[in-house]
Scaffold this active site. Structure first.
Site, PDB file in Angstrom:
ATOM      1  N   ASP A 105      20.525  42.000 -50.971  1.00 48.09           N
ATOM      2  CA  ASP A 105      19.095  41.738 -50.813  1.00 48.09           C
ATOM      3  C   ASP A 105      18.827  40.240 -50.836  1.00 48.09           C
ATOM      4  O   ASP A 105      18.839  39.608 -51.888  1.00 48.09           O
ATOM      5  CB  ASP A 105      18.325  42.429 -51.937  1.00 48.09           C
ATOM      6  CG  ASP A 105      16.818  42.283 -51.791  1.00 48.09           C
ATOM      7  OD1 ASP A 105      16.382  41.712 -50.784  1.00 48.09           O
ATOM      8  OD2 ASP A 105      16.090  42.747 -52.682  1.00 48.09           O
ATOM      9  N   ASP A 122      13.720  38.864 -45.619  1.00 48.42           N
ATOM     10  CA  ASP A 122      14.004  39.748 -46.741  1.00 48.42           C
ATOM     11  C   ASP A 122      14.726  41.010 -46.282  1.00 48.42           C
ATOM     12  O   ASP A 122      14.127  41.863 -45.618  1.00 48.42           O
ATOM     13  CB  ASP A 122      12.679  40.108 -47.414  1.00 48.42           C
ATOM     14  CG  ASP A 122      12.832  41.041 -48.592  1.00 48.42           C
ATOM     15  OD1 ASP A 122      13.956  41.166 -49.112  1.00 48.42           O
ATOM     16  OD2 ASP A 122      11.826  41.650 -48.988  1.00 48.42           O
TER      17      ASP A 122
END
Length: 496
Positions: free
Chosen positions: A282, A95
């Site tokens: 992201d 992430d």
């Protein structure tokens, strides 16, 4: 932390098969899927990506460690790491929107999620080192809390020594119960690391495990393909992009944040980002999220339907005329809603609240917040449309249509109309990055059972971090992304 939303439906499980391909010196992980059960419908779907198997291979002169990503319906990419000696295996999300590594702890006794996933057992590892500092992390989809420990972490063939990570003792969300991943491995900057823990990537660099201070993502958007994608630590794989990358500097360390320019629907500018907008890439967000005012216009243009906002329609019908009149008379846009009594005063402040203002703020209810937000959306839309010389009637009708398009996090579209939808373009580094309808619409199922979802969702991150655009997997699947830590820049090129 970034918004990490999980829709609470689960799809069929998948399995993987390790295949060695020694002909080109690469070790690849082939992915084998079970047939999807369409009756279980759509799935742990949105705003949380996942990653899968890990291995190492050479890329030209670069020692690049590659994580082969598993594509779960274009929404989840997940993979394995190993912690401790002997190694304990966990499935994690890689992430770029967070910076900590956490996995469930054997000391997690009161969270159901912990019993549904592997738990780290410190007593079973001879390389474990006690830390014990308590911590908590809040995500959009839930929160975790626990304590720090240290141990060796293996990513592919790379062993990161004495890595600080969180043993989660509480997982406070149904999302984590239903999630296929066990934990999260953050690839953001240390500036947003809870407890100021040194991220895994930093230690890879510091311990000389990578030859270049970059990592890159290729996400395969073909949900039926054997390969789901890959993340390369220490290099890029030239097979997975076309042409050259367009690089822009990181403007603020924390998230991988950069400056983005204008956003176009078809050939028409939305106008909101002509002066620049902040954006982040992201990998932990499945959709493409941005300020509600702009996203609502995009979803309106593509015919996306979500939950109708009653408050928005009420504000438009009851106060639309007055909003228009106030803007025409020259009142500052950020003072309109407070002038109408729909928001607390937010104009020119001295920075000191009066006692009355403090009491009013305490009494403000959730309904007041909703009406205030609806008013601010209406002001933004009316202000923009007023510059196009539309009549008041045309303008208020348009605002009412936009209110109808205000969506829940997920918006549905008519699958039969995809070919007639406009492209949506994002300007990065003076170059236009186009998303076609086929790229920003997510299809679930086959034939008459197909469901089509908009890849855009509204997300209003408040200052000082916001407003912010989140270019998640919908964007990164179309554009191969290089995270250049050494030069503090990020690059995009057409994925191959």
């Amino acid at each position: 932390m970034m918004l990490k939303l999980l829709i609470l439906f689960m799809f069929a499980l998948t399995s993987s098969l390790v295949i060695s391909d020694s002909s080109n010196g690469l070790l690849r992980i082939g992915l084998k899927k079970r047939q999807l059960d369409l009756n279980s419908r759509i799935a742990a779907r949105i705003l949380r990506a996942k990653v899968t198997k890990v291995h190492q291979k050479k890329l030209g002169d670069s020692d690049g460690d590659i994580v082969a990503l598993k594509n779960f319906l274009d929404a989840q990419y997940y993979g394995e790491i190993r912690i401790g000696t002997p190694p304990q295996t966990f499935t994690v999300v890689f992430d770029t929107g967070s910076s900590n590594l956490w996995v469930p702890s054997s000391k997690c006794y009161f969270s159901i999620a912990c019993y549904l996933h592997p738990r780290y057992k410190a007593s079973k590892s001879c390389t474990y080192k006690k830390n014990g500092a308590h911590c908590a992390i809040t995500y959009g989809s839930g929160s975790i809390s626990g304590f720090f420990s240290e141990d060796d972490v293996k990513v592919g063939d790379l062993v990161v020594k004495d890595q600080s990570f969180i043993e989660a003792t509480q997982e406070g969300s149904l999302s984590f119960i239903l999630a296929q991943f066990d934990g999260i491995l953050g690839l953001g900057f240390q500036e947003i690391s809870v407890g100021n823990a040194v991220p895994v990537w930093y230690n890879m660099v510091a311990q000389g495990l990578v030859s270049e201070e970059i990592f890159s993502f290729w996400l395969n958007r073909d949900a039926k393909a054997k390969d789901g994608g890959e993340i390369v630590f220490g290099g890029v794989d030239p097979k997975h992009y076309k042409g050259c990358h367009t690089y822009v500097p990181i403007t603020e360390k924390g998230y991988w944040q950069f400056e983005m320019g204008d956003i176009l629907i078809g050939n028409h500018s939305t106008g909101f980002c002509k002066g620049g907008c902040s954006a982040i890439a992201d990998s932990g967000t499945s959709l493409l999220a941005g300020p509600s005012a702009i996203v609502t216009e995009i979803n309106y243009a593509i015919g996306a339907k979500g939950i109708v906002s009653t408050e928005c329609r009420d504000v438009a019908s009851q106060h639309g005329d007055m909003i228009w009149e106030l803007l025409v008379t020259g009142i500052k846009p950020n003072q309109v809603c407070s002038s109408l009594g729909l928001c607390l005063a937010n104009g020119d402040h001295t920075g000191i609240e009066t006692v009355v203002e403090k009491e009013n703020r305490k009494k403000q209810t959730a309904g007041d917040d909703t009406r205030c937000a609806a008013c601010e959306l209406a002001v933004a839309w009316i202000r923009k449309e007023h510059t196009l010389n539309k009549t008041k009637e045309q303008l208020l009708s348009y605002v009412n249509h936009l209110c109808e398009s205000l969506q829940s996090p997920i918006s549905f579209v008519d699958c039969k109309k995809i070919s007639s939808m406009p492209d949506v373009s994002f300007t990065i580094g003076d170059k236009s990055f186009v998303l076609t309808p086929e790229q920003y619409i997510l299809k679930i199922g086959e034939g008459s059972s197909t469901i089509c979802l908009s890849g855009f969702m509204g997300f209003d991150l408040p200052p000082p971090r916001g407003p912010l655009w989140i270019l998640g997997d919908v964007f990164m699947g179309v554009y191969h992304t290089v995270f250049d830590y050494g030069n503090l820049r990020i690059g995009f090129a057409e994925a191959a």
